[in-house]
Scaffold this motif. Structure first.
Motif, PDB file in Angstrom:
ATOM      1  N   ALA A 145       0.504  -1.147  -0.758  1.00  0.00           N
ATOM      2  CA  ALA A 145       0.097   0.233  -0.129  1.00  0.00           C
ATOM      3  C   ALA A 145       0.569   1.095  -0.071  1.00  0.00           C
ATOM      4  N   ILE A 146       2.138   0.883   0.544  1.00  0.00           N
ATOM      5  CA  ILE A 146       2.755   2.057   1.229  1.00  0.00           C
ATOM      6  C   ILE A 146       3.454   2.865  -0.253  1.00  0.00           C
ATOM      7  N   ARG A 147       3.449   1.138  -1.080  1.00  0.00           N
ATOM      8  CA  ARG A 147       4.370   1.418  -1.827  1.00  0.00           C
ATOM      9  C   ARG A 147       4.120   2.142  -3.164  1.00  0.00           C
ATOM     10  N   GLU A 148       2.473   1.975  -3.458  1.00  0.00           N
ATOM     11  CA  GLU A 148       1.766   2.204  -4.376  1.00  0.00           C
ATOM     12  C   GLU A 148       0.667   3.343  -4.597  1.00  0.00           C
ATOM     13  N   ALA A 149       1.698   4.102  -2.773  1.00  0.00           N
ATOM     14  CA  ALA A 149       0.289   4.970  -2.624  1.00  0.00           C
ATOM     15  C   ALA A 149       0.897   6.440  -3.540  1.00  0.00           C
ATOM     16  N   ASN A 169      11.486   1.984   5.456  1.00  0.00           N
ATOM     17  CA  ASN A 169      12.226   1.845   4.461  1.00  0.00           C
ATOM     18  C   ASN A 169      11.334   2.543   2.711  1.00  0.00           C
ATOM     19  N   GLU A 170      10.325   2.081   3.194  1.00  0.00           N
ATOM     20  CA  GLU A 170       9.158   2.324   2.192  1.00  0.00           C
ATOM     21  C   GLU A 170       9.006   3.471   1.675  1.00  0.00           C
ATOM     22  N   LEU A 171       9.046   4.084   2.589  1.00  0.00           N
ATOM     23  CA  LEU A 171       7.953   5.763   3.105  1.00  0.00           C
ATOM     24  C   LEU A 171       9.021   6.116   2.785  1.00  0.00           C
ATOM     25  N   ILE A 172      10.572   6.026   2.771  1.00  0.00           N
ATOM     26  CA  ILE A 172      11.683   6.911   2.559  1.00  0.00           C
ATOM     27  C   ILE A 172      11.884   6.263   0.812  1.00  0.00           C
ATOM     28  N   THR A 173      11.261   5.254  -0.188  1.00  0.00           N
ATOM     29  CA  THR A 173      11.083   4.898  -1.122  1.00  0.00           C
ATOM     30  C   THR A 173      10.112   5.815  -2.434  1.00  0.00           C
ATOM     31  N   ASN A 174       9.506   5.977  -1.228  1.00  0.00           N
ATOM     32  CA  ASN A 174       8.137   6.656  -2.115  1.00  0.00           C
ATOM     33  C   ASN A 174       7.794   8.242  -1.721  1.00  0.00           C
ATOM     34  N   ASP A 217      12.873  13.417   6.335  1.00  0.00           N
ATOM     35  CA  ASP A 217      12.763  14.110   5.042  1.00  0.00           C
ATOM     36  C   ASP A 217      10.740  13.424   5.079  1.00  0.00           C
ATOM     37  N   ALA A 218      10.517  13.562   6.084  1.00  0.00           N
ATOM     38  CA  ALA A 218       9.456  12.564   6.675  1.00  0.00           C
ATOM     39  C   ALA A 218       7.741  12.693   6.714  1.00  0.00           C
ATOM     40  N   VAL A 219       7.834  14.604   6.737  1.00  0.00           N
ATOM     41  CA  VAL A 219       7.336  15.052   6.833  1.00  0.00           C
ATOM     42  C   VAL A 219       6.706  16.285   5.296  1.00  0.00           C
ATOM     43  N   ASP A 220       6.050  16.892   4.277  1.00  0.00           N
ATOM     44  CA  ASP A 220       6.015  17.673   3.435  1.00  0.00           C
ATOM     45  C   ASP A 220       4.902  18.657   3.701  1.00  0.00           C
TER      46      ASP A 220
END
Length: 312
Positions: A172-176, A201-206, A242-245
């Motif tokens: 789900a995170i990967r495709e978000a 790691n998925e959050l960082i990648t997306n 950079d987890a929050v934009d």
């Protein structure tokens, strides 16, 4: 069709999803913590070695197509002093389904079909996990239910072992196309998901935008005297730099009577303390101003998410 993932737990997440489930042209997935170890959830977890289901139950009811008598029954808590005293009916039903279907994930899918849930509900892990906190003075506290009761300043929360994320959560995170944290207890609802290495790691990648909906009031034992910036910094400390934009904070004004009531409970409004930020700050009318408690309004949160979707 944009894919929106919301990460958290507790009643705050349910408030958000109650409105968001009605946003058109999105695929909604809720990634929910299973670190709760108190109450009915904790008793079932310890007795049957199954992931904590209380937050999943709340989210399931909030995302149901229609919240009728059956969803009310899901949250019914038995009284008295017998074996089922204190248990939620929904927890017992999820336990029964987990045993009859052979897995917690399949139980969630089955119950989601019964309730006609609008979206996917995904535990962040299918493992039985215990959350720990290390306080600023070095004290270590064990258990999600115990952490806010300790009334100390939290440095970070962690698991004592490597926790494997549910593969559905990673997908789900990967495709978000948009990822949202909150609303909910900072250290005991949001962080238990973010500190799982595979999820981080998925959050960082997306590269999609990540949005944090900040709480309106501080939570005694967790976020005493925190500002909006303190909440964000805690997320960055636990997740990555950079987890929050985008940060969404309320701009509502509360009555003196209401503030006095919350001050007596050790809770204060969470405010911005700086003028410039490395992330976008959106101040919006988010609160339900009609009740006797300070609560977010599902429809107002929905409108804020719809606005963000036009930006992302």
């Amino acid at each position: 069709m944009k894919k929106v993932v919301i990460i958290g737990g507790g009643t705050g997440l349910s408030v958000m999803l109650r409105g968001m489930k009605n946003i058109k042209d999105i695929e909604l997935s809720a990634i929910v913590t299973v670190a709760d170890d108190g109450g009915s959830t904790g008793r079932i977890r310890d007795s049957y070695q199954i992931p904590a289901m209380g937050d999943v139950r709340h989210v399931m009811c909030a995302m149901a197509e229609e919240e009728g008598v059956f969803t009310e029954l899901m949250n019914y808590r038995f009284g008295g002093e017998g074996d089922i005293a204190g248990h939620n009916l929904g927890n017992l039903l999820l336990l029964a389904l987990s045993q009859t279907t052979g897995s917690f994930m399949e139980a969630i899918r089955t119950f989601s079909r019964v309730l006609k849930v609008k979206g996917k509900i995904i535990p962040s892990t299918l493992e039985i996990v215990t959350l720990y906190a290390i306080m600023e003075d070095g004290t270590i506290v064990r258990g999600e239910d115990s952490i806010p009761k300790f009334r100390n300043h939290i440095d970070r929360v962690f698991y004592q072992r490597n926790v494997k994320a549910a593969k559905e959560a990673l997908e789900a995170i990967r495709e978000a196309d948009l990822i949202i944290y909150g609303i909910g207890s900072l250290y005991t609802s949001i962080m238990p998901n973010l500190i799982i290495d595979e999820i981080r790691n998925e959050l960082i990648t997306n590269p999609c935008r990540k949005v944090y909906f900040c709480n309106a009031m501080s939570q005694p034992g967790e976020t005493d005297d925190y500002s909006v910036e303190d909440h964000v910094n805690a997320i960055l400390h636990h997740a990555y730099a950079d987890a929050v934009d985008i940060v969404v904070a309320n701009n509502n004004q509360f009555s003196k009577e209401m503030l006095d009531k919350y001050a007596a409970m050790g809770s204060k409004p969470i405010q911005l303390k700086e003028d410039r930020h490395p992330y976008v700050v959106l101040k919006r009318d988010l609160m339900n101003m009609d009740g006797s408690l300070i609560r977010h309004d599902s429809e107002k949160v929905k409108k804020a998410v719809e606005e963000i979707l036009t930006l992302s």
